[in-house]
Enzyme design. Sequence first.
Site, PDB file in Angstrom:
ATOM      1  N   ARG A 245       0.880  -1.180   0.000  1.00  0.00           N
ATOM      2  CA  ARG A 245       0.000   0.000   0.000  1.00  0.00           C
ATOM      3  C   ARG A 245       0.910   1.220   0.000  1.00  0.00           C
ATOM      4  O   ARG A 245       1.421   1.617   1.039  1.00  0.00           O
ATOM      5  CB  ARG A 245      -0.904  -0.020   1.241  1.00  0.00           C
ATOM      6  CG  ARG A 245      -2.037   0.994   1.167  1.00  0.00           C
ATOM      7  CD  ARG A 245      -2.850   1.011   2.450  1.00  0.00           C
ATOM      8  NE  ARG A 245      -2.164   1.726   3.509  1.00  0.00           N
ATOM      9  CZ  ARG A 245      -2.574   1.779   4.773  1.00  0.00           C
ATOM     10  NH1 ARG A 245      -3.662   1.150   5.142  1.00  0.00           N
ATOM     11  NH2 ARG A 245      -1.902   2.463   5.686  1.00  0.00           N
ATOM     12  N   HIS A 249      -4.254   4.726   3.828  1.00  0.00           N
ATOM     13  CA  HIS A 249      -5.502   4.019   3.487  1.00  0.00           C
ATOM     14  C   HIS A 249      -6.384   4.870   2.571  1.00  0.00           C
ATOM     15  O   HIS A 249      -6.929   4.395   1.578  1.00  0.00           O
ATOM     16  CB  HIS A 249      -6.257   3.652   4.767  1.00  0.00           C
ATOM     17  CG  HIS A 249      -7.604   3.086   4.508  1.00  0.00           C
ATOM     18  ND1 HIS A 249      -7.786   1.800   4.060  1.00  0.00           N
ATOM     19  CD2 HIS A 249      -8.850   3.642   4.589  1.00  0.00           C
ATOM     20  CE1 HIS A 249      -9.091   1.578   3.887  1.00  0.00           C
ATOM     21  NE2 HIS A 249      -9.741   2.671   4.198  1.00  0.00           N
ATOM     22  N   TYR A 258       1.280   5.807  12.274  1.00  0.00           N
ATOM     23  CA  TYR A 258       1.290   4.481  12.896  1.00  0.00           C
ATOM     24  C   TYR A 258       2.237   3.488  12.230  1.00  0.00           C
ATOM     25  O   TYR A 258       2.290   2.331  12.615  1.00  0.00           O
ATOM     26  CB  TYR A 258      -0.151   3.906  12.944  1.00  0.00           C
ATOM     27  CG  TYR A 258      -0.870   3.866  11.607  1.00  0.00           C
ATOM     28  CD1 TYR A 258      -0.669   2.818  10.706  1.00  0.00           C
ATOM     29  CD2 TYR A 258      -1.743   4.887  11.240  1.00  0.00           C
ATOM     30  CE1 TYR A 258      -1.326   2.786   9.481  1.00  0.00           C
ATOM     31  CE2 TYR A 258      -2.405   4.858  10.011  1.00  0.00           C
ATOM     32  CZ  TYR A 258      -2.187   3.810   9.129  1.00  0.00           C
ATOM     33  OH  TYR A 258      -2.824   3.773   7.923  1.00  0.00           O
TER      34      TYR A 258
END
Length: 328
Positions: A245, A249, A258
């Site tokens: 990724r 998101h 994070y």
Amino acid sequence: MPTDAEGLTKERVLEAYRTVLQARALDDRRFVLNRAGKLAFIISPRGHEVAQVGAIAALQPGRDRFCLYYRNFAAALACGFTPEELMLAAFARAADPSSGGRQTPGNFGSRRRGVVIGSSTVGPQIPKAAGIGLALQWRGEGALCYVSFGEGATSQGDFHEGLNFAAIHHCPVIFFCENNHWAISVPQALQVAGPGVAERAAAYGIPGVRVRGDDFFAVHAAVAEAAQRARSGGGPTLIEAEVLRLQSHSTDDDQRAYRDPAELAAEALQDPIPRMRDALITRGWLSPEADQAMRDDVNREVEKATEAAEAAPEPEPASLGRHVYADA
Ligand SMILES: Cc1ncc(C[n+]2csc(CCOP(=O)(O)OP(=O)(O)O)c2C)c(N)n1
């Protein structure tokens, strides 16, 4: 004409590569438009493009059915959506073919292409695909249903029910997991015990395959084999494509909050698109000059798509209840 074991011609692979470039150029443009305040919310396929296009290239849009998920912008292009159509959805315009500007832009739907509209909920496309697979089996058309999802979706009850049902009834379904190892901020280890998703297939008595998602030819081969099995009555297959990724998101998330900065820096160097380009150059199917010309052409196309979509009319306010309530 050169082909590989799955009958891929040079022309089909170059077309697939162009689709990969389209997806990336569209994503870049949508991101700028988001920062400029023109698009509210973007979910990026960045890092997933090669896997998505490699999978769809092994199938038959128009004959097969596709239950896509919100990160599938490259898959949607491979199914036949145009850059302008995807931009119409991004701008929530009336002419958006999926929902007339009503749904999140990643909820793709097109009856004539066999793309079954979904929702932003994680997982419900999976049991839906099992049911569609059963219907296709009854019809005896030799068509199959392809369904995609992230590894986070595999800890939903929907995943287990869908695979169990499809396995019991030998439904012609390809379950395609795009494992980018993160479900927003939740890492894979908190979604899946053991090495990964592919192993879960054993619980349903179906084949489970893990493949590198940055290898176009490997993904294509895995999906072609699963398609052959499905069309010949051999039932479903679970494929896990390992991808990265390369964005947060969504534009409402910041993964730097994070994730380990060293890991993010290392992944940024593993973009699958240069890997596909290099594989094509090594085969003698692409030159650096042809690559650049293709990129320039794609950028022009995306620019035109953006201008057309931005200028297109918004939905009529009076049509607000369409698709929500039955038309009187
Ligand atoms: C049932 C449900 N739970 C939670 C959410 C919020 N949500 C949206 S995307 C997402 C992460 C899904 O991750 P994954 O399935 O791994 O796919 P990815 O987005 O990483 O491609 C979550 C938790 C949702 N949309 N639906």
